[in-house]
Design an enzyme around this catalytic site. Sequence first.
Site, PDB file in Angstrom:
ATOM      1  N   ASP A 393       0.832  -1.198   0.000  1.00 17.98           N
ATOM      2  CA  ASP A 393       0.000   0.000   0.000  1.00 17.98           C
ATOM      3  C   ASP A 393       0.872   1.256   0.000  1.00 17.98           C
ATOM      4  O   ASP A 393       1.784   1.400   0.809  1.00 17.98           O
ATOM      5  CB  ASP A 393      -0.898  -0.020   1.249  1.00 17.98           C
ATOM      6  N   GLU A 422       1.068  -0.579  -5.105  1.00 11.69           N
ATOM      7  CA  GLU A 422      -0.170   0.195  -5.203  1.00 11.69           C
ATOM      8  C   GLU A 422       0.227   1.669  -5.118  1.00 11.69           C
ATOM      9  O   GLU A 422       0.255   2.267  -4.053  1.00 11.69           O
ATOM     10  CB  GLU A 422      -1.133  -0.186  -4.070  1.00 11.69           C
TER      11      GLU A 422
END
Length: 682
Positions: A393, A422
């Site tokens: 993330d 991401e």
Amino acid sequence: MAKNAAKLVLEPIRLSGRNRIVIDKTMPSIDGGLFAVKRIESESIPVETWVLADGHDQLAVRLQWRRRFEPTWKESPMKLRWNDEWLGEFLPDGIGYWEYNVSAWVDGFLSWRYGFIRKLNDGQDPQLELLIGANLVEEASTRAPVHDAALLLDWAGVLRDAHRDTKLRADLALSERVLELVHRYPDRSLATTLDQWVPVLVERERAIFGAWYEFFPRSWGANPGEHGTFKTSQRLLPEIARMGFSIVYLPPIHPIGVHFRKGKNNALRAEPDDVGSPWAIGSHEGGHKDVNPRLGTHKDFQDFIWAAGENNLEVAMDIAFQCAPDHPYVKQHPQWFKWRPDGTVQYAENPPKKYQDILPFNFETEDWEALWHELRSVFLFWIQHGVKIFRVDNPHTKPVEFWRWCITTIKEKHPEVLFLAEAFTRPKMKYRLAKSGFTQGYTYFTWRNSKEELTSYVRELTQSDVKETFFPNFWPNTPDILHDYLVHGGRAGHIIRVILAATLSSNWGMYGPVLELFERTPTPGKEEYYNNEKYQLRWWDWETEGNLKNLIARINQIRKDNRALQRTTNITFCETDNPFIIAYLKSTPDLSNQVLTVVNLDYANVQQGMVTLPLDKMGLPSSEPYLVQDMLPPYVGTLPTANYLWRGVRNFVKLDPVDGLPAHVFRVFREHRREADFDYWA
């Protein structure tokens, strides 16, 4: 002082002046070898190099390769293509870090042989040249083992013997057996090699070809309103596998913070029964190496991984390096966070967005080495529990040099582990993260919707140096992203984006079950889902009438059946005379498998037009008919394909997104086929 300085400058020039070879350029190479080129196992790696030398001497160029840290090199000759450009290739025998080098030198024997032939053709006396050749053969004997040395010395003696027949001596000097044995023991004392070995990261096949399915286990309880667990969500795995996915991706599975927990739809105030965001990691129940007790235990998670494997699925785990205010790290290592003058910890912000439930790490801390090692240990902990794929993330909010160190040191021991970045951020940052070791990256596909936007973006990914390190992953949606195209496009819009993602890129993913159920209610003023699963439990009826599960299963099956769709860079865009119709061809290198995808980008209206194919590149004659087989036929009921005979470079298509399907996915056949060979002709 000046004299000494001059000596220091001239010394290396004098020492290297006898090396006449210049290796001017070598490809593939990223930033002069600073970063590793990425390739896939079982695929040979072509190398091109520009090798220059003064004069007209003949050159010898060798490609060398080895697994990183191995003491010896493997080697093969490179071939001159033209204009000082040399080609070679090597095949690594496993995944992990490799490196290659180029070594080149003036080939004295080949240069002599070339000149000798010209002088013979010119009718010149060969005696002196034969003596020179004899010396070169004798020199080779000094570098050879006993048996070959003896043979070379015998040949040298024959070449020197003026009493022997001149033609016999010349024929021996020019024979292939002499050339082969002399070349086996070349004089490499003045060889030039690259200043820096070129690193290559060889990844397993899953790095380049895969289909991701994201879901929240906590929404799959046994009954509506119940918190799901690893055990209750195992029932999804057979259906996810049937839909053709290869990777099941779970949002963070760790304990969720209580302090400043967000409520439904990101409300600042949480109600007592609100479950919070999984990305607000850590509480009194543990941190990044712990499991949310409401999901189960470590053993339950490992059982989930085992059950996924039984369905030919891999589990991807989300790693988010951030903490809830009550994460154990905050008390144990306060120096890893930024503290404000009022004594509170600085939470994450991206104005005007505020994330009061998330604390970022302070990578400028003087205790940065301990922080780096602890964060890497999180990956290592879960690798030991069987996780081989990580979705990371927001990696762009952490130093790229941390990622380069972290991923490189992990993959040196665990080369099978894959990392998906991401990172919806600036292009250069995305590409630097790929250079730093991330296997794949999220892309801007979600925001590329017109024909021009899609064509331009895919060409950037596949026809520039980006392709050497960045493996793109196309997602039509995520829990954070609900694009207007899906909001207004309805069922047809969802189908269009699925087909584009799955056929433009060899890696694609989707957040379900909202996509296959084409849920599309946005949060007012935001590009994300309303009643977002990030902040609350949902109950899904996976069998809602009209769902897209079977269509998605068909698309994924087509991908598995057609090798051409298992790569991204092999794409050629085809001309169409309608701005709403996009067409692109993918082919295997030997042209045995070729897939033409034609998509109507207008989700509300029928579009038609002519598609122009590059028949010469496809190995198809322009005068003969050829078969195209629609593997995604819109009107044939249960039949899996529909077959058409096309002729020439331009052919007609008509796509109805409302009453049919907005796309064709054609397999194009080069060999002659008869109507009787197929069950159905349209």
